[in-house]
Structures are given as C-alpha cells and as structure tokens.
Write a protein that holds these residues in place. Structure first.
Motif, PDB file in Angstrom:
ATOM      1  N   ASP A 192      14.822 -14.858 -19.302  1.00 38.63           N
ATOM      2  CA  ASP A 192      13.986 -13.747 -19.746  1.00 38.63           C
ATOM      3  C   ASP A 192      14.536 -13.269 -21.086  1.00 38.63           C
ATOM      4  O   ASP A 192      15.247 -12.269 -21.160  1.00 38.63           O
ATOM      5  N   ALA A 193      14.198 -14.025 -22.136  1.00 43.23           N
ATOM      6  CA  ALA A 193      14.746 -13.700 -23.452  1.00 43.23           C
ATOM      7  C   ALA A 193      14.177 -12.390 -23.975  1.00 43.23           C
ATOM      8  O   ALA A 193      14.859 -11.657 -24.687  1.00 43.23           O
ATOM      9  N   LEU A 194      12.935 -12.074 -23.599  1.00 44.01           N
ATOM     10  CA  LEU A 194      12.322 -10.850 -24.122  1.00 44.01           C
ATOM     11  C   LEU A 194      13.071  -9.610 -23.654  1.00 44.01           C
ATOM     12  O   LEU A 194      13.312  -8.686 -24.419  1.00 44.01           O
ATOM     13  N   GLN A 195      13.463  -9.630 -22.400  1.00 45.15           N
ATOM     14  CA  GLN A 195      14.180  -8.477 -21.869  1.00 45.15           C
ATOM     15  C   GLN A 195      15.523  -8.306 -22.596  1.00 45.15           C
ATOM     16  O   GLN A 195      15.900  -7.205 -22.972  1.00 45.15           O
ATOM     17  N   ALA A 198      11.950 -20.196 -31.543  1.00 45.43           N
ATOM     18  CA  ALA A 198      13.052 -20.407 -32.493  1.00 45.43           C
ATOM     19  C   ALA A 198      14.307 -19.661 -32.031  1.00 45.43           C
ATOM     20  O   ALA A 198      15.429 -20.159 -32.159  1.00 45.43           O
ATOM     21  N   ILE A 199      14.123 -18.482 -31.475  1.00 47.23           N
ATOM     22  CA  ILE A 199      15.263 -17.710 -30.972  1.00 47.23           C
ATOM     23  C   ILE A 199      15.916 -18.446 -29.794  1.00 47.23           C
ATOM     24  O   ILE A 199      17.134 -18.559 -29.706  1.00 47.23           O
ATOM     25  N   ALA A 233       8.976 -21.741 -25.432  1.00 40.51           N
ATOM     26  CA  ALA A 233       8.583 -20.370 -25.085  1.00 40.51           C
ATOM     27  C   ALA A 233       7.257 -20.498 -24.365  1.00 40.51           C
ATOM     28  O   ALA A 233       6.306 -21.044 -24.924  1.00 40.51           O
ATOM     29  N   LEU A 234       7.183 -20.053 -23.115  1.00 39.19           N
ATOM     30  CA  LEU A 234       5.956 -20.257 -22.349  1.00 39.19           C
ATOM     31  C   LEU A 234       5.624 -19.042 -21.496  1.00 39.19           C
ATOM     32  O   LEU A 234       6.441 -18.124 -21.342  1.00 39.19           O
ATOM     33  N   ALA A 235       4.421 -19.037 -20.973  1.00 40.01           N
ATOM     34  CA  ALA A 235       4.074 -18.100 -19.903  1.00 40.01           C
ATOM     35  C   ALA A 235       3.516 -18.975 -18.790  1.00 40.01           C
ATOM     36  O   ALA A 235       2.503 -19.651 -18.980  1.00 40.01           O
ATOM     37  N   ALA A 236       4.210 -19.003 -17.664  1.00 40.88           N
ATOM     38  CA  ALA A 236       3.756 -19.842 -16.558  1.00 40.88           C
ATOM     39  C   ALA A 236       2.403 -19.338 -16.081  1.00 40.88           C
ATOM     40  O   ALA A 236       1.512 -20.108 -15.753  1.00 40.88           O
ATOM     41  N   ASP A 274       6.267  -7.163 -33.220  1.00 42.93           N
ATOM     42  CA  ASP A 274       6.602  -8.522 -33.660  1.00 42.93           C
ATOM     43  C   ASP A 274       8.056  -8.801 -33.411  1.00 42.93           C
ATOM     44  O   ASP A 274       8.879  -7.903 -33.432  1.00 42.93           O
ATOM     45  N   LEU A 275       8.352 -10.076 -33.242  1.00 40.61           N
ATOM     46  CA  LEU A 275       9.758 -10.460 -33.243  1.00 40.61           C
ATOM     47  C   LEU A 275      10.181 -10.591 -34.699  1.00 40.61           C
ATOM     48  O   LEU A 275       9.367 -10.927 -35.546  1.00 40.61           O
ATOM     49  N   PRO A 276      11.454 -10.313 -34.985  1.00 37.26           N
ATOM     50  CA  PRO A 276      11.893 -10.396 -36.380  1.00 37.26           C
ATOM     51  C   PRO A 276      11.759 -11.822 -36.915  1.00 37.26           C
ATOM     52  O   PRO A 276      11.950 -12.797 -36.192  1.00 37.26           O
ATOM     53  N   GLU A 277      11.413 -11.902 -38.206  1.00 34.26           N
ATOM     54  CA  GLU A 277      11.256 -13.212 -38.831  1.00 34.26           C
ATOM     55  C   GLU A 277      12.621 -13.867 -38.989  1.00 34.26           C
ATOM     56  O   GLU A 277      12.798 -15.055 -38.754  1.00 34.26           O
ATOM     57  N   LYS A 278      13.598 -13.045 -39.387  1.00 37.39           N
ATOM     58  CA  LYS A 278      14.957 -13.578 -39.552  1.00 37.39           C
ATOM     59  C   LYS A 278      15.669 -13.447 -38.207  1.00 37.39           C
ATOM     60  O   LYS A 278      15.918 -12.328 -37.748  1.00 37.39           O
ATOM     61  N   ILE A 279      16.006 -14.576 -37.628  1.00 34.05           N
ATOM     62  CA  ILE A 279      16.510 -14.464 -36.268  1.00 34.05           C
ATOM     63  C   ILE A 279      17.994 -14.120 -36.180  1.00 34.05           C
ATOM     64  O   ILE A 279      18.484 -13.766 -35.129  1.00 34.05           O
TER      65      ILE A 279
END
Ligand SMILES: Nc1nc2c(ncn2[C@@H]2O[C@H](COP(=O)(O)OP(=O)(O)OP(=O)(O)O)[C@@H](O)[C@H]2O)c(=O)[nH]1
Ligand SMILES: [Mg+2]
Length: 498
Positions: A290-293, A355-356, A379-382, A428-433
């Motif tokens: 769960d990378a988003l969390q 990418a992250i 990166a997926l959503a089951a 948004d997720l940051p462009e620069k990771i």
C-alpha cells in the motif's frame, strides 16, 4: 512386526504419493503463486479479482492468452493441500459484487486452485503441452515472512535490535510504555508467568500501534504477535525482548532463560514449519504494497516500507541461510512488487506511482543483494472503485475521480453516508520522486514520525465502496473493473500459457 509393517506401508505411500504427484504434474502442470503483503495491503481483493476476471472472461487486453482468445475456460478445482484452509473465493466475490462491500480481513494462510484450459500459440507447443495449467494461489501474511531473519538471530540479538528500533523517532512514543515496563523488571529474577505475560502483551500492543493508519509503519517481528493465527496465548507467543542483556548465559530458572526458551520455541514451532511447508514450494510471488498510504504518511513511512520490502525480497533469495538452501525444492523465478489501490489517483498519476514503486523495489533489490529472479513492478487497482471525470473550477478544469465513499468517510468536514456518489480532486503525486524518499528533507525533519493531521497530505485519500457492476440485457453481471491487473497476470502466468 506390526509396527515395522506400518512404517513400511507409510514410507511406500509417501514414495507413491510423490511419484503420482510427479506424474500428474507432468500431464497437468501446476504453478504455485504466492500472494503476500502486510495486513490490509490488498491481497484478498487481488486474488478475488484475479480469479473472477479469468473465470468470467474479463477485459484483459495486456494478458495475451486472453486477448488472442486462446483460453477455453478457467474454473476452480479442489486444492492440493488438505491441511490448508481454502481461500473463500465465493464469499469474497459475493461481498464485492452483490453487497458492494470489501471482503473481511483474512489474517492467516489460505489456498485456491484455479485451472486454465488453453490453446498454445505455437503449433510446436500444442503438440507437447497438455493445454491445462493449474495455478495454486497461496495467500499468506507478509508479517509471517518477516520472521525469517529471526532464524539467524539469538535471543540476545533479537532483544538488542528490538530496543534499537523502539527508540527511533518514528516509534519512540509508541514504545514508551513497553520500554518503561521492561526497565522495571529484573531479567535475573525467578521466571514468572504473569511478568512474562504482561511484557508480551505490552510489546504486542506497541507493535500493533505502529500499524495504525496515521503511522502506517511496516511491521517488526515476531509476525505472529500481530497475526497470531491459532497460536494465541501459547507459550511460544508469550515472550518479549529484554533490555540490556549481556552475552553471558542466562541463569537457569530466571526470567531471561524463560523468555529465551520461548523465543527458540517460536522459531522451531512457528517460523521453520511455515517456511518449509509453504514458502519453499512457491514458483512465483507477488508482493502487494500500500504505497499510497505510506506516501501520505511521509518519508519516514516510505523508508519503513522500503525496509519491509527489502526484508521480504531477502527471504526469496536462494541460498540465504543453510536452513533455506536445504529446503528450497523449487526456485522462485519471478517476483512482482505491486502497488494496489491506484484507483485512488487520476490516471495521470499512475505512471508516477509506478515510478515510485520502481525506485523502492530497485533500492530493495540492491540492499537485499538479490539475484536469481526477475523482479518487476506495477501500479494497479485489482478492483477499480472509481471512474474519472473533470470539474470546472472558475477557469480551471480539474481532473477528478468519482466514486461512492464508504459510510463514515470524511472530506472537508462532510461525512458520507455510503450511498452518495461524489467527485473528488485526489491531488497529484510529485513529479520529482526523490522528495518522497528523502528522510533528510525539511518535510521529514520537522516531523520525523508522521504528518500532523492539519498538514496537507500528498493525496486526498478517501476509501470508496466497490463499484456498481453493469448488467447486460440478459441480467448477466460483467466482470470486475480493474487497472493494469492484466499486466500483472501477464507477468505472473502469461509465459506458462504461451
Ligand atoms: N479502491 C480500492 N481499494 C482496495 C483495493 N484493494 C484493496 N482495497 C482496500 O484495501 C482493504 C484491504 O484489502 P484486502 O484485500 O482485504 O487486504 P489484505 O491484504 O487481504 O488484508 P488482511 O487480510 O487484513 O491481511 C479493502 O478493504 C479495501 O478497502 C483496490 O483495488 N481498490
Ligand atoms: Mg486478506
């Protein structure tokens, strides 16, 4: 005489079983796919969607066997292991499809056999292959996997490391109570059951607190303290690290000796059998994260997730310890690290999320010194719970995601009832990771543990209900929508259906 006869027949039976197992293996090949991840990462939803899409012919353009129409049918069969609980596929799918509820937490190991009948793409393979593949899917907690390093550690090492981790800024406040309780006991005093229990309970409470949403820290061993399975309350689970131990042998009959013996019992009766019976038989593995969390909780949580993924990958490295080399009967040749729940983001951010995860997995592979298997990321959503749209705000057009937030979810002070659809701008997720990993960055230094609730997180994270499924005119429900599940399927089983 009678007993030697039994021994003989038992042995013969085992030999026969192995032989017939091999023989059936020849005619109907099987692939053992491990699905792991820390609790709530999305294992059960992933497996349910995986199986449902294959059985119901879901839209899977990146899964070549399905796309080219070579799959005749996919169906469930009896699983090969009688002593492992079955993955309750029907219950999970009923919850998702009929009730639009997420399946219950599973917290132990389970297994399911999915058999696929297909036609090979090449005439050559068609002559030699059976046109059948059985995929044995094994769902097990990542927490249990993180116990493997304990096999190489003495009780004194384990205790020292546990205290080192506990005083790190991300954990210090959570471990406070357990540490003061530990400081007050004398490890040389006579062993006492109540003291052992108090310490074990306090230690387990601290480990559980690390997992709470706002901290989102990954797990520390022993894994069964969080996911006890059927061992809750047994002596093998009633121990805790002790502070300030020396390498000197513990006095027999002392608290330390008792703790040490139980720690060793945990390794013997819990960790080793689990590895021998389950992990060493896997062919392929997906690690769901769960990378988003973790992203939302800040760089400290990301670093912690990276540590967990590193340790998980290290478990699959062949030849890691003598114990494992002895037992690995198969070799894992592909590992997929998958960030699920990508449907919480607009598709413009999906590649960034991937990418992250790529960066995280690359670093984990390097740190675990891992070779011997292909590691890919996705990166997926089951199960895709949202759709996309745009909203005009003044002159700006904002990309939004649309879904039904779960009952009780809140955004900007509004509480949802679980029935109303709403559009939210997810961020948004940051462009620069680099920033998301930078534990020396300003974001992290100010607040090493976690974001304050008044700080604006990277993504506005609301949990949605599973989607409403369309029905055809004949009343047939269509398959579960997803994001990039087909890419995961292609990597995990595609080559076996070529
Ligand atoms: N929107 C969305 N939410 C998901 C998805 N997968 C999982 N979730 C959410 O994550 C929660 C946990 O998913 P599970 O599949 O039960 O996770 P698990 O890893 O099996 O968890 P345990 O059984 O507790 O170890 C679900 O209840 C959902 O809220 C997904 O693809 N999309
Ligand atoms: Mg589960």
């Amino acid at each position: 005489m009678a007993s030697s006869l039994t021994t003989f027949t038992d042995e013969a039976k085992i030999a026969l079983d192995t032989l017939s197992g091999r023989a059936t293996g020849l005619f109907s090949p099987s692939l053992r796919l491990g699905v792991t991840g820390l609790s709530r990462a999305g294992k059960t939803v992933f497996i349910s969607a995986f199986v449902h899409n294959l059985i119901h012919g879901g839209r899977l353009p990146l899964f070549s066997a399905q796309k080219s129409g070579r799959i005749a049918r996919a169906f469930l069969e009896e699983q090969p292991d009688d002593a492992v609980p079955r993955f309750q596929y029907e219950d999970h799918v009923a919850a998702l499809v009929n009730d639009r509820l997420w399946p219950d937490s599973t917290r132990a190991i389970s297994e399911l056999r999915l058999t696929i009948e297909y036609e090979s793409a090449s005439a050559w393979s068609r002559m030699f292959s059976s046109g059948r593949l059985s995929v044995d899917i094994v769902d097990y907690p990542g927490e249990w996997l993180l116990d493997l390093p304990l096999l190489g550690k003495s009780y004194v090492d384990f205790s020292r490391e546990a205290f080192e981790m506990a005083v790190l800024p991300v954990r210090a406040d959570l471990s406070q109570e357990w540490r003061s309780l530990s400081a007050a006991v004398d490890q040389n005093a006579d062993a006492d059951e109540m003291t052992a229990r108090r310490l074990a309970e306090s230690f387990a409470a601290y480990l559980k607190a690390c997992k709470l949403d706002e901290r989102a820290l990954s797990t520390l061993p022993p894994g069964r303290f969080l996911m006890p399975g059927d061992l809750e309350g047994s002596p093998a689970l009633t121990f805790a690290p002790l502070p300030g131990l020396s390498e000197r042998r513990a006095r027999s009959g002392s608290l330390q000796a008792m703790m040490e013996r139980r720690y060793e019992a945990y390794k013997t009766y819990v960790v080793k059998p689990f590895f021998r019976e389950h992990i060493t038989r896997l062919d392929r593995q997906i690690v769901v994260i769960d990378a988003l969390q973790a992203l939302n909780a800040g760089p400290g949580a990301m670093a912690d997730l990276e540590r967990a993924v590193t340790e998980i990958l290290a478990c699959f490295r062949p030849g890691r310890s003598n114990f494992l080399t002895d037992f690995f009967s198969r070799r894992i040749d592909r590992i997929l690290v998958a960030a699920t729940k990508a449907d919480h983001l607009h598709h413009e951010s999906h590649d960034r999320l991937q990418a992250i995860v790529r960066r995280l997995a690359d670093r984990a592979v390097a740190r675990a010194n891992f070779t011997g298997a292909d590691v890919d990321v996705v990166a997926l959503a089951a199960v895709r719970a949202t759709s996309e749209g745009t909203v005009k705000q003044g002159r700006e057009t904002l990309p939004v995601i649309i879904g039904t937030p779960l009952k009780g979810e809140k955004i900007n002070g509004e509480t949802f009832d679980g029935r109303t659809e709403t559009a939210i701008f997810p961020g948004d997720l940051p462009e620069k990771i680099d920033a998301v990993f930078d534990v020396s960055g300003p974001d992290h230094r100010q607040n090493p543990g976690h974001r304050q609730s008044n700080e604006d997180p990277a993504i506005r994270f609301v949990r949605f209900r599973p989607p409403k499924l369309e029905r055809t005119a004949e009343g047939v429900t269509l398959s579960l929508p997803h994001i990039r599940l087909d890419r995961a399927l292609q990597f995990l089983i595609g080559d076996h259906l070529a």
